[in-house]
Design a protein around this motif. Sequence first.
Motif, PDB file in Angstrom:
ATOM      1  N   ASN A 103     -16.107 -11.203  15.363  1.00  0.00           N
ATOM      2  CA  ASN A 103     -14.657 -11.349  15.415  1.00  0.00           C
ATOM      3  C   ASN A 103     -14.033 -10.376  14.411  1.00  0.00           C
ATOM      4  O   ASN A 103     -14.513 -10.247  13.283  1.00  0.00           O
ATOM      5  CB  ASN A 103     -14.246 -12.779  15.073  1.00  0.00           C
ATOM      6  N   ILE A 104     -12.971  -9.729  14.820  1.00  0.00           N
ATOM      7  CA  ILE A 104     -12.295  -8.761  13.956  1.00  0.00           C
ATOM      8  C   ILE A 104     -10.978  -9.368  13.473  1.00  0.00           C
ATOM      9  O   ILE A 104     -10.090  -9.668  14.276  1.00  0.00           O
ATOM     10  CB  ILE A 104     -12.020  -7.432  14.693  1.00  0.00           C
ATOM     11  N   GLU A 105     -10.867  -9.564  12.158  1.00  0.00           N
ATOM     12  CA  GLU A 105      -9.633 -10.076  11.563  1.00  0.00           C
ATOM     13  C   GLU A 105      -8.937  -8.934  10.825  1.00  0.00           C
ATOM     14  O   GLU A 105      -9.549  -8.283   9.973  1.00  0.00           O
ATOM     15  CB  GLU A 105      -9.928 -11.230  10.607  1.00  0.00           C
ATOM     16  N   ILE A 106      -7.685  -8.698  11.154  1.00  0.00           N
ATOM     17  CA  ILE A 106      -6.940  -7.566  10.610  1.00  0.00           C
ATOM     18  C   ILE A 106      -5.848  -8.112   9.693  1.00  0.00           C
ATOM     19  O   ILE A 106      -5.084  -8.999  10.079  1.00  0.00           O
ATOM     20  CB  ILE A 106      -6.327  -6.726  11.749  1.00  0.00           C
ATOM     21  N   TYR A 107      -5.772  -7.557   8.476  1.00  0.00           N
ATOM     22  CA  TYR A 107      -4.899  -8.121   7.451  1.00  0.00           C
ATOM     23  C   TYR A 107      -3.805  -7.144   7.014  1.00  0.00           C
ATOM     24  O   TYR A 107      -4.091  -6.028   6.587  1.00  0.00           O
ATOM     25  CB  TYR A 107      -5.715  -8.524   6.219  1.00  0.00           C
ATOM     26  N   SER A 108      -2.572  -7.612   7.117  1.00  0.00           N
ATOM     27  CA  SER A 108      -1.428  -6.915   6.542  1.00  0.00           C
ATOM     28  C   SER A 108      -1.108  -7.577   5.210  1.00  0.00           C
ATOM     29  O   SER A 108      -0.711  -8.739   5.168  1.00  0.00           O
ATOM     30  CB  SER A 108      -0.225  -7.007   7.484  1.00  0.00           C
ATOM     31  N   PHE A 109      -1.282  -6.839   4.129  1.00  0.00           N
ATOM     32  CA  PHE A 109      -1.033  -7.399   2.791  1.00  0.00           C
ATOM     33  C   PHE A 109       0.434  -7.280   2.389  1.00  0.00           C
ATOM     34  O   PHE A 109       0.934  -8.078   1.607  1.00  0.00           O
ATOM     35  CB  PHE A 109      -1.890  -6.668   1.751  1.00  0.00           C
ATOM     36  N   GLN A 110       1.114  -6.259   2.873  1.00  0.00           N
ATOM     37  CA  GLN A 110       2.537  -6.063   2.595  1.00  0.00           C
ATOM     38  C   GLN A 110       3.164  -5.570   3.893  1.00  0.00           C
ATOM     39  O   GLN A 110       3.059  -4.402   4.253  1.00  0.00           O
ATOM     40  CB  GLN A 110       2.750  -5.054   1.458  1.00  0.00           C
ATOM     41  N   ASP A 111       3.829  -6.466   4.602  1.00  0.00           N
ATOM     42  CA  ASP A 111       4.220  -6.190   5.979  1.00  0.00           C
ATOM     43  C   ASP A 111       5.080  -4.941   6.126  1.00  0.00           C
ATOM     44  O   ASP A 111       4.975  -4.224   7.127  1.00  0.00           O
ATOM     45  CB  ASP A 111       4.960  -7.395   6.566  1.00  0.00           C
ATOM     46  N   SER A 112       5.915  -4.644   5.143  1.00  0.00           N
ATOM     47  CA  SER A 112       6.796  -3.477   5.244  1.00  0.00           C
ATOM     48  C   SER A 112       6.010  -2.169   5.275  1.00  0.00           C
ATOM     49  O   SER A 112       6.499  -1.155   5.782  1.00  0.00           O
ATOM     50  CB  SER A 112       7.792  -3.457   4.073  1.00  0.00           C
ATOM     51  N   PHE A 147       8.116  -7.905  -3.915  1.00  0.00           N
ATOM     52  CA  PHE A 147       7.991  -7.076  -2.719  1.00  0.00           C
ATOM     53  C   PHE A 147       6.931  -7.607  -1.747  1.00  0.00           C
ATOM     54  O   PHE A 147       6.598  -6.958  -0.766  1.00  0.00           O
ATOM     55  CB  PHE A 147       7.642  -5.630  -3.111  1.00  0.00           C
ATOM     56  N   LYS A 148       6.380  -8.781  -2.057  1.00  0.00           N
ATOM     57  CA  LYS A 148       5.384  -9.447  -1.210  1.00  0.00           C
ATOM     58  C   LYS A 148       4.137  -8.587  -1.030  1.00  0.00           C
ATOM     59  O   LYS A 148       3.530  -8.556   0.042  1.00  0.00           O
ATOM     60  CB  LYS A 148       6.000  -9.825   0.139  1.00  0.00           C
ATOM     61  N   ASN A 149       3.784  -7.897  -2.115  1.00  0.00           N
ATOM     62  CA  ASN A 149       2.563  -7.098  -2.138  1.00  0.00           C
ATOM     63  C   ASN A 149       1.459  -7.927  -2.774  1.00  0.00           C
ATOM     64  O   ASN A 149       1.614  -8.415  -3.901  1.00  0.00           O
ATOM     65  CB  ASN A 149       2.806  -5.814  -2.928  1.00  0.00           C
ATOM     66  N   PHE A 150       0.339  -8.070  -2.074  1.00  0.00           N
ATOM     67  CA  PHE A 150      -0.721  -8.975  -2.535  1.00  0.00           C
ATOM     68  C   PHE A 150      -1.154  -8.697  -3.968  1.00  0.00           C
ATOM     69  O   PHE A 150      -1.213  -9.609  -4.802  1.00  0.00           O
ATOM     70  CB  PHE A 150      -1.933  -8.879  -1.607  1.00  0.00           C
ATOM     71  N   GLY A 151      -1.497  -7.441  -4.274  1.00  0.00           N
ATOM     72  CA  GLY A 151      -2.063  -7.119  -5.583  1.00  0.00           C
ATOM     73  C   GLY A 151      -1.125  -7.419  -6.729  1.00  0.00           C
ATOM     74  O   GLY A 151      -1.512  -8.041  -7.730  1.00  0.00           O
ATOM     75  N   ASP A 152       0.121  -6.992  -6.599  1.00  0.00           N
ATOM     76  CA  ASP A 152       1.080  -7.201  -7.682  1.00  0.00           C
ATOM     77  C   ASP A 152       1.429  -8.676  -7.852  1.00  0.00           C
ATOM     78  O   ASP A 152       1.610  -9.150  -8.977  1.00  0.00           O
ATOM     79  CB  ASP A 152       2.337  -6.369  -7.425  1.00  0.00           C
ATOM     80  N   ILE A 181     -10.347 -14.127   3.577  1.00  0.00           N
ATOM     81  CA  ILE A 181     -11.231 -12.981   3.331  1.00  0.00           C
ATOM     82  C   ILE A 181     -12.551 -13.432   2.706  1.00  0.00           C
ATOM     83  O   ILE A 181     -13.600 -12.825   2.941  1.00  0.00           O
ATOM     84  CB  ILE A 181     -10.525 -11.924   2.468  1.00  0.00           C
ATOM     85  N   SER A 182     -12.515 -14.494   1.923  1.00  0.00           N
ATOM     86  CA  SER A 182     -13.743 -14.973   1.265  1.00  0.00           C
ATOM     87  C   SER A 182     -14.801 -15.413   2.279  1.00  0.00           C
ATOM     88  O   SER A 182     -15.983 -15.475   1.960  1.00  0.00           O
ATOM     89  CB  SER A 182     -13.428 -16.124   0.310  1.00  0.00           C
ATOM     90  N   THR A 189       0.325 -16.154   2.375  1.00  0.00           N
ATOM     91  CA  THR A 189       0.384 -16.309   0.922  1.00  0.00           C
ATOM     92  C   THR A 189      -0.876 -15.707   0.312  1.00  0.00           C
ATOM     93  O   THR A 189      -1.874 -15.481   1.013  1.00  0.00           O
ATOM     94  CB  THR A 189       0.467 -17.785   0.527  1.00  0.00           C
ATOM     95  N   ASN A 190      -0.835 -15.447  -0.976  1.00  0.00           N
ATOM     96  CA  ASN A 190      -2.029 -14.928  -1.650  1.00  0.00           C
ATOM     97  C   ASN A 190      -3.206 -15.867  -1.494  1.00  0.00           C
ATOM     98  O   ASN A 190      -4.345 -15.432  -1.291  1.00  0.00           O
ATOM     99  CB  ASN A 190      -1.727 -14.699  -3.139  1.00  0.00           C
ATOM    100  N   GLU A 191      -2.946 -17.166  -1.595  1.00  0.00           N
ATOM    101  CA  GLU A 191      -4.018 -18.146  -1.481  1.00  0.00           C
ATOM    102  C   GLU A 191      -4.647 -18.102  -0.085  1.00  0.00           C
ATOM    103  O   GLU A 191      -5.871 -18.205   0.058  1.00  0.00           O
ATOM    104  CB  GLU A 191      -3.482 -19.554  -1.766  1.00  0.00           C
ATOM    105  N   GLU A 192      -3.817 -17.922   0.940  1.00  0.00           N
ATOM    106  CA  GLU A 192      -4.329 -17.846   2.312  1.00  0.00           C
ATOM    107  C   GLU A 192      -5.170 -16.587   2.518  1.00  0.00           C
ATOM    108  O   GLU A 192      -6.224 -16.629   3.170  1.00  0.00           O
ATOM    109  CB  GLU A 192      -3.164 -17.881   3.302  1.00  0.00           C
TER     110      GLU A 192
END
Length: 337
Positions: free
Chosen positions: A206-215, A13-18, A252-253, A244-247
């Motif tokens: 700078n504000i970086e906004i992250y979508s982990f699961q686009d849906s 499902f392209k969810n980062f955590g899972d 974020i690091s 990708t998870n690696e990206e």
Amino acid sequence: MKRRFVLSGYFGFKNFGDEAILSVLINKLQQDKHRVTVISSDPQYTLKNYKHIRSIKTFNFRNIIGAIAKSDVLISGGGSLLQDVTSVKSLIYYLLIIAIGLFLRKKVIIFAQGIGPINSIAGKTLTKQLLKHCTYISVRDEKSYELLKNWNIDADLVCDPIFSTNVDSASKTNTVAVQLRDFRTMNEDFIDRLAQKVCQEFADKNIEIYSFQDSIDLNICKKFQKAVSMLNPDIKTTLYSNLTNEEIISKISKAEYLIAMRFHAIIIGLLAKSKILAINYDIKVAKIAKEFQLPVIDMKNNFKDEFKNLKNQNIEQISSLVSSKTFDWSGFNRAIN
């Protein structure tokens, strides 16, 4: 000795955590040359991300039964699969996969799960009866451990497997990472209040906004970006999606600050030694914030001293707590061998 494993979870499902949990499991099993089949909602996506595995469609029960029949071990997890708050159908599905494994007399492992909440009587009864017959169970939180203890079911209490993720130490940039998701308590008022506070406190960053699961995340992230830009067009905002998870981990690091909703985003922030503000939308977020003494905001309440506490965080003290989180594979190793 090589064995065949089937992995069941919220995969594809392209969810980062899972997907991060899946990566941990596959790496562990492939170290010992085991053969892995993943049940996935998107087998092509899963095959693209992991080498030397097989993948079968979530509801292709003919292939699922065939794969489990040929396997030695079925692993269910991790995450919060056995609960009916998100969906009763979801609980039934994951229990059905476990039942197939038990019926075919395979070793069944419940891996680093959070059990519950299960509100239906039928769901509780079925979950309890199936778990009693599993070979090995590990849970990732005290509440799940106590629930199984009350059911007279043995389980190991472990930390979340994402704590074993390798996050390279990176020089911090002048960045605030913001990770948001949709949820029933998410609304326009909270988005506006959060945007106002971010503009007030971090106008020079700078504000970086992250979508982990686009849906689930992307629409909320776009609304937040728009709100920030309208309040202060001079603030640079960047919206990241479909990474990708690696990206995600790499970017974020490097963030000095992280404002996050998702449980696994907070874990990555902890590993990366970022200063973290948690957004409490779920009990698991409240728990990890309390455990690591992180400031936490509620979507329903006005902000008080949370941003002040965010800036004053003692990173070294938090990092010493994080370093104690080592995933315990001993029970898992005994179960599969």
